[in-house]
Design a protein around this motif. Structure first.
Motif, PDB file in Angstrom:
ATOM      1  N   TYR A  25       0.941  -1.255   0.021  1.00 29.52           N
ATOM      2  CA  TYR A  25       0.105  -0.049   0.071  1.00 29.52           C
ATOM      3  C   TYR A  25       0.996   1.172   0.144  1.00 29.52           C
ATOM      4  O   TYR A  25       1.969   1.214   0.321  1.00 29.52           O
ATOM      5  CB  TYR A  25      -1.027   0.145   1.251  1.00 29.52           C
ATOM      6  CG  TYR A  25      -0.255   0.531   2.502  1.00 29.52           C
ATOM      7  CD1 TYR A  25      -0.405   1.904   2.814  1.00 29.52           C
ATOM      8  CD2 TYR A  25       0.057  -0.513   3.438  1.00 29.52           C
ATOM      9  CE1 TYR A  25       0.099   2.259   4.238  1.00 29.52           C
ATOM     10  CE2 TYR A  25       0.585  -0.113   4.583  1.00 29.52           C
ATOM     11  CZ  TYR A  25       0.407   1.127   5.117  1.00 29.52           C
ATOM     12  OH  TYR A  25       1.060   1.609   6.398  1.00 29.52           O
ATOM     13  N   ALA A  26       0.300   2.341  -0.505  1.00 28.68           N
ATOM     14  CA  ALA A  26       0.983   3.674  -0.383  1.00 28.68           C
ATOM     15  C   ALA A  26       0.274   4.720   0.410  1.00 28.68           C
ATOM     16  O   ALA A  26      -1.156   4.578   0.392  1.00 28.68           O
ATOM     17  CB  ALA A  26       1.321   4.047  -1.650  1.00 28.68           C
ATOM     18  N   GLU A  27       0.690   5.392   1.221  1.00 24.96           N
ATOM     19  CA  GLU A  27       0.256   6.586   1.879  1.00 24.96           C
ATOM     20  C   GLU A  27       0.556   8.048   0.967  1.00 24.96           C
ATOM     21  O   GLU A  27       1.710   8.192   0.989  1.00 24.96           O
ATOM     22  CB  GLU A  27       0.448   6.730   3.283  1.00 24.96           C
ATOM     23  CG  GLU A  27      -0.519   7.974   3.855  1.00 24.96           C
ATOM     24  CD  GLU A  27      -0.297   8.073   5.272  1.00 24.96           C
ATOM     25  OE1 GLU A  27      -0.648   7.057   5.952  1.00 24.96           O
ATOM     26  OE2 GLU A  27       0.369   9.050   5.978  1.00 24.96           O
ATOM     27  N   LEU A  28      -0.395   8.823   0.399  1.00 26.67           N
ATOM     28  CA  LEU A  28      -0.370   9.982  -0.258  1.00 26.67           C
ATOM     29  C   LEU A  28      -0.747  10.981   0.670  1.00 26.67           C
ATOM     30  O   LEU A  28      -1.946  10.948   1.187  1.00 26.67           O
ATOM     31  CB  LEU A  28      -1.003   9.936  -1.406  1.00 26.67           C
ATOM     32  CG  LEU A  28      -0.416   8.940  -2.656  1.00 26.67           C
ATOM     33  CD1 LEU A  28      -1.453   9.203  -3.690  1.00 26.67           C
ATOM     34  CD2 LEU A  28       0.879   9.535  -2.882  1.00 26.67           C
ATOM     35  N   ILE A  29       0.028  11.964   0.951  1.00 27.63           N
ATOM     36  CA  ILE A  29      -0.459  13.442   1.345  1.00 27.63           C
ATOM     37  C   ILE A  29      -1.132  14.133   0.654  1.00 27.63           C
ATOM     38  O   ILE A  29      -0.635  14.452  -0.583  1.00 27.63           O
ATOM     39  CB  ILE A  29       0.565  14.178   2.236  1.00 27.63           C
ATOM     40  CG1 ILE A  29       1.484  13.130   3.167  1.00 27.63           C
ATOM     41  CG2 ILE A  29       0.182  15.127   3.114  1.00 27.63           C
ATOM     42  CD1 ILE A  29       0.934  12.533   4.240  1.00 27.63           C
ATOM     43  N   VAL A  30      -2.523  14.549   0.864  1.00 25.33           N
ATOM     44  CA  VAL A  30      -3.281  15.390  -0.129  1.00 25.33           C
ATOM     45  C   VAL A  30      -3.934  16.831   0.773  1.00 25.33           C
ATOM     46  O   VAL A  30      -3.878  16.679   1.720  1.00 25.33           O
ATOM     47  CB  VAL A  30      -4.345  14.577  -0.723  1.00 25.33           C
ATOM     48  CG1 VAL A  30      -3.989  13.233  -1.372  1.00 25.33           C
ATOM     49  CG2 VAL A  30      -5.551  14.147   0.230  1.00 25.33           C
ATOM     50  N   THR A  31      -4.100  17.660  -0.202  1.00 22.93           N
ATOM     51  CA  THR A  31      -4.419  18.944   0.510  1.00 22.93           C
ATOM     52  C   THR A  31      -6.102  19.065   0.628  1.00 22.93           C
ATOM     53  O   THR A  31      -6.415  19.875   1.490  1.00 22.93           O
ATOM     54  CB  THR A  31      -3.892  19.924  -0.226  1.00 22.93           C
ATOM     55  OG1 THR A  31      -4.316  19.896  -1.684  1.00 22.93           O
ATOM     56  CG2 THR A  31      -2.298  20.215  -0.076  1.00 22.93           C
ATOM     57  N   LEU A  79       4.431  11.938  -0.726  1.00 22.29           N
ATOM     58  CA  LEU A  79       4.366  10.693  -0.374  1.00 22.29           C
ATOM     59  C   LEU A  79       4.571  10.420   1.152  1.00 22.29           C
ATOM     60  O   LEU A  79       5.768  11.034   1.679  1.00 22.29           O
ATOM     61  CB  LEU A  79       5.486   9.901  -1.317  1.00 22.29           C
ATOM     62  CG  LEU A  79       5.623   8.472  -0.815  1.00 22.29           C
ATOM     63  CD1 LEU A  79       4.237   7.638  -1.193  1.00 22.29           C
ATOM     64  CD2 LEU A  79       7.087   8.075  -1.389  1.00 22.29           C
ATOM     65  N   GLY A  80       3.492   9.835   1.699  1.00 18.64           N
ATOM     66  CA  GLY A  80       3.828   9.523   3.311  1.00 18.64           C
ATOM     67  C   GLY A  80       4.563   8.439   3.538  1.00 18.64           C
ATOM     68  O   GLY A  80       5.437   8.304   4.291  1.00 18.64           O
TER      69      GLY A  80
END
Ligand code: 4SX
Ligand code: FE2
Length: 364
Positions: A25-31, A79-80
């Motif tokens: 899995y990936a964690e994306l930081i989004v605004t 990218l978190g």
């Protein structure tokens, strides 16, 4: 023909690498979570497993683990974390031993540090990326045959990560040391490696390396079952007058043979929709080497790659949520002076408002 043994490992410390199954899995930081929800849920068709004020946890139709993508609200897109699934909880311990053995700091996080994920180990990897190794995860319902729920691009599963690194050869060494096989590369006659595709699961890749200023995330790729779904997404974007989300494609990759589309999400994170690459599971699966001069390597039909695809990427966080500095000052200097180094040794010269792509070492 080069033969790669995916189980061959470069262990110098006596601690074998953890048995990685696949990109997990990936964690994306989004605004803006609402804008991201439109993109990932309404447009692409990912399923919401859970959501709260700070994050949305998404999975695809064939996936039964809690999530393959976390969208977390933050001030700046980044990218978190990238997370690999290992073969059992003992392999989380193996990851800890392996990385400590090669001098990488490790951090154990308790179950629930990420919603739905068990006790895990996190590192900032030698390439500068925040990476987690996990096994335990909450199970959810697998929606493979819930056709009544399939919509959007009907994404079936996470396929791979693609990371931008200034030294592809060094990154290739790091990942083969971790037990990854090499399915394809882009090279030249002078032993330069411009890009590489590496796998643990039996497909072309779990991670690909793109040359450029790093550490940056190049893209996250999701698989869909059939290419008409990719074409449908393009039609939907056109109809909504949201065609600016399309960055490259649709088309056929030379490398991997997959049919593809690259989109930019509302924060600029690049997402690839990808279908029908090939089986790589035999131990003597040959590595395909593409010449950097073969115009079919990135588009089998010979289309030029748009410059932004080579130059843009998402910055990455360290394990404490701080933005990791870029590690290639020479490249940044080149950017400052108007020459942007992209993948495959290509660059862009700026002349007034004009951007002219050219190959490094050649006259503009
Ligand atoms: O552009 S390439 O054809 O080299 C390529 C890019 C092949 C496979 C991928 O997944 C990718 O992102
Ligand atoms: Fe990709």
């Amino acid at each position: 023909m080069t033969v790669t043994d995916p189980t061959a490992t470069a262990t110098t410390t006596g601690n074998p690498p953890p048995d990685v199954i696949r990109s997990g899995y990936a964690e994306l930081i989004v605004t803006d979570l609402a804008a991201s929800r439109w993109f990932y849920v309404d447009l692409l068709g990912l399923i919401v497993t859970a959501e709260d004020d700070d994050a949305i946890y998404l999975r695809a139709f064939e996936e039964y683990l809690h999530h393959s993508l976390v969208l977390r609200r933050g001030d700046m897109p980044a990218l978190g974390r990238l997370a690999y699934r290992v073969r059992g909880q003992d392999q989380v311990d193996a990851a800890e031993r392996y990385f400590r053995g090669i001098g990488v700091d490790t951090r154990r996080v308790p179950a629930g540090a990420t919603r739905g994920i068990g006790e895990a180990v996190r590192i900032t990897d030698p390439l500068g990326f925040p990476v987690e190794f996990f096994y335990d995860a909450e199970h959810t319902e697998r929606f493979t045959q819930r056709y009544d729920l399939h919509h959007g691009n009907a994404i079936t599963r996470l396929d791979h990560f693609n990371v931008m690194v200034p030294d592809v050869k060094a990154a290739h060494r790091y990942y083969t040391g971790l037990g990854f096989g090499v399915s394809e590369t882009i090279i030249d006659d002078e032993d330069n490696v411009y890009a590489a595709w590496l796998y643990r699961k039996q497909t072309v890749h779990d991670v690909a390396l793109t040359g450029g200023d790093g550490p940056r995330l190049h893209h996250i790729a999701f698989a869909t079952a059939e290419r008409h779904q990719i074409l449908h997404t393009c039609d939907v974007l056109g109809a909504l007058h949201k065609e600016h989300h399309i960055e490259r494609g649709p088309g056929r990759h030379g490398v991997s043979n997959a049919f593809y589309l690259y989109l930019r999400d509302p924060d600029g994170h690049r997402i690839e929709i990808y279908t029908t690459d090939y089986y790589t599971g035999d131990p003597d699966n040959p590595t395909v080497e593409w010449s950097v001069d073969d115009d079919r390597r990135r588009s089998f039909w010979g289309h030029a790659v748009v410059p932004s695809w080579y130059t843009d990427g998402s910055r990455v966080h360290d394990l404490d949520g701080r933005v990791v500095p870029l590690s290639a000052p020479a490249v940044r200097e080149a950017e400052r002076t108007g020459v942007i180094v992209g993948a495959d040794g290509f660059a862009i010269a700026t002349e007034g408002d004009q951007k002219i792509p050219f190959k490094l070492g050649e006259q503009v």
